[in-house]
Write a protein that holds these residues in place. Structure first.
Motif, PDB file in Angstrom:
ATOM      1  N   GLY A  41       0.843  -1.082  -0.042  1.00  0.00           N
ATOM      2  CA  GLY A  41      -0.079   0.108  -0.001  1.00  0.00           C
ATOM      3  C   GLY A  41       0.978   1.311   0.096  1.00  0.00           C
ATOM      4  O   GLY A  41       0.404   2.234   0.603  1.00  0.00           O
ATOM      5  N   MET A  42       2.045   1.241  -0.547  1.00  0.00           N
ATOM      6  CA  MET A  42       2.864   2.439  -0.591  1.00  0.00           C
ATOM      7  C   MET A  42       2.297   3.509  -1.603  1.00  0.00           C
ATOM      8  O   MET A  42       1.491   3.191  -2.574  1.00  0.00           O
ATOM      9  CB  MET A  42       4.350   1.903  -0.926  1.00  0.00           C
ATOM     10  N   GLU A  43       2.808   4.633  -1.567  1.00  0.00           N
ATOM     11  CA  GLU A  43       2.608   5.783  -2.613  1.00  0.00           C
ATOM     12  C   GLU A  43       3.187   5.134  -3.933  1.00  0.00           C
ATOM     13  O   GLU A  43       4.523   4.905  -4.301  1.00  0.00           O
ATOM     14  CB  GLU A  43       3.084   6.879  -2.109  1.00  0.00           C
ATOM     15  N   PRO A  44       2.453   4.952  -5.053  1.00  0.00           N
ATOM     16  CA  PRO A  44       2.853   4.343  -6.160  1.00  0.00           C
ATOM     17  C   PRO A  44       3.929   5.484  -6.862  1.00  0.00           C
ATOM     18  O   PRO A  44       3.568   6.409  -6.839  1.00  0.00           O
ATOM     19  CB  PRO A  44       1.814   4.301  -7.180  1.00  0.00           C
ATOM     20  N   PRO A  45       4.865   4.990  -7.513  1.00  0.00           N
ATOM     21  CA  PRO A  45       5.744   6.017  -8.364  1.00  0.00           C
ATOM     22  C   PRO A  45       5.196   6.496  -9.539  1.00  0.00           C
ATOM     23  O   PRO A  45       4.132   5.757 -10.105  1.00  0.00           O
ATOM     24  CB  PRO A  45       6.982   5.017  -8.466  1.00  0.00           C
TER      25      PRO A  45
END
Length: 358
Positions: free
Chosen positions: A346-350
């Motif tokens: 659930g990380m901030e997508p690049p």
């Protein structure tokens, strides 16, 4: 009571090899004044460097009496048959016969299109006999020619299965944690034209310590795969470029070459940089060879039973089929731009529009 499980399907392999550029290792290895035997694409070929240093590849069996030209000698621009001394040029033409003034008009052998890039030798294969189109040319890697990067550290091995088995890795997110102990935080694929790209962001105790590991990988055609990787060794950030390339020997085996470039660390001596590079190369190799063990013993499955977190395996295989299909029969949908994302952490997508401009 006996229960039945999922029925694995494995269709007979088509007797065909992929259309595209295939890497044969370091170009300079062929510039030793001798012919080299190549058992690839179900054939025997001969590679040699002519008087200008250009590497030429021809069919290896002499049509005169069947001798293996790769066991002969190199004289100037020609490959000399060890049996009767017929001389063959890199264009496949017979240039002279020592005991005959007239060369028969049919005295020709097959010649193969070659290319050099990134200090590597490539051979073009196309079942339809078409030349390589310019849009699939191997892209230059500037690091191969810059003094602040190491030379290629290269290994070669024989894998006893069809070469399609290893290509699944470009879309197989789930194996990173199980096989390599490198859990994935973010994973994306782009399939477009002759390129398939993977972005993997995760963690690896071996290659990044407690820090994040980022790997940006691209298949340029069916058999040449380059990864740009950023990790850590101790407190030092390590930038590396990995080569993973293969060339089929026959339908049930292939040669795999694995190479590593490592960027030198400013402030360290040449000897210290060599030691750091070698240590990182060994760690990267150890991770790669964990895949090799799997490939060497697994079976081929045409209908893999997949779940939600596996990655776009079927879409990747649809893209890859273009290399085993006549050019005029390639489906436009198979080579159209397609992007897939998995984000288990659930990380901030690049910003993929920047990452996937390859």
């Amino acid at each position: 009571m006996t229960t039945t499980g999922y029925k694995i399907e494995t269709r007979p392999l088509e007797a065909r090899y992929a259309r595209g550029w295939h890497c044969l290792g370091l170009a300079d290895d062929y510039r030793d004044g001798k012919p080299h035997t190549l058992n690839i694409f179900g054939k025997r070929l001969a590679a040699f460097a002519d008087s200008t240093g250009a590497i030429r590849i021809v069919d290896s069996y002499c049509p005169h009496m069947g001798a293996d030209l790769s066991t002969g000698t190199v004289q100037g621009d020609n490959l000399v048959c060890p049996f009767h001394g017929w001389q063959w040029g890199g264009d496949g033409g017979c240039k002279s016969i020592p005991y005959c003034k007239r060369v028969p008009p049919k005295a020709r052998i097959g010649s193969w299109e070659t290319s050099e890039q990134n200090r590597l030798l490539f051979i073009w294969h196309d079942p339809e006999g078409r030349p390589a189109p310019p849009e699939v040319a191997i892209p230059r890697i500037d690091a191969c020619y810059e003094p602040d990067w190491s030379d290629w550290a290269m290994d070669k091995m024989l894998i006893g299965t069809n070469c399609r088995e290893l290509v699944d890795n470009i879309s197989d997110m789930a194996h990173f944690g199980t096989v390599h102990g490198a859990p994935v935080d973010y994973f994306a694929n782009l399939f477009e034209h002759h390129k398939a790209t993977q972005l993997m962001i995760g963690r690896s105790a071996r290659l990044s310590g407690d820090s994040r590991l980022t790997a940006h990988s691209t298949y340029f055609g069916p058999a040449y795969h380059i990864t740009e990787m950023t990790g850590k060794m101790g407190d030092q950030e390590i930038h590396s470029i990995l080569l993973n390339c293969h060339v089929p020997i026959d339908l049930n085996s292939f040669e795999l070459r694995y190479g590593v470039l490592v960027k030198k660390i400013p402030g360290l001596s040449d000897e210290q940089n060599r030691a750091v590079a070698q240590a990182y190369v060994e760690q990267a190799r150890a991770a790669f060879y964990e895949d090799v063990v799997i490939w060497d013993s697994k079976i081929r499955i045409d209908n893999p039973l997949l779940c939600e977190g596996d990655g776009p395996i079927y879409q990747m295989r649809d893209w890859y089929q273009q290399f085993y299909t006549d050019v005029e029969q390639v489906r436009p949908a198979s080579v159209a731009r397609r992007v897939f994302e998995l984000n288990p952490a659930g990380m901030e997508p690049p910003a993929l529009r920047h990452v996937f401009e390859v």
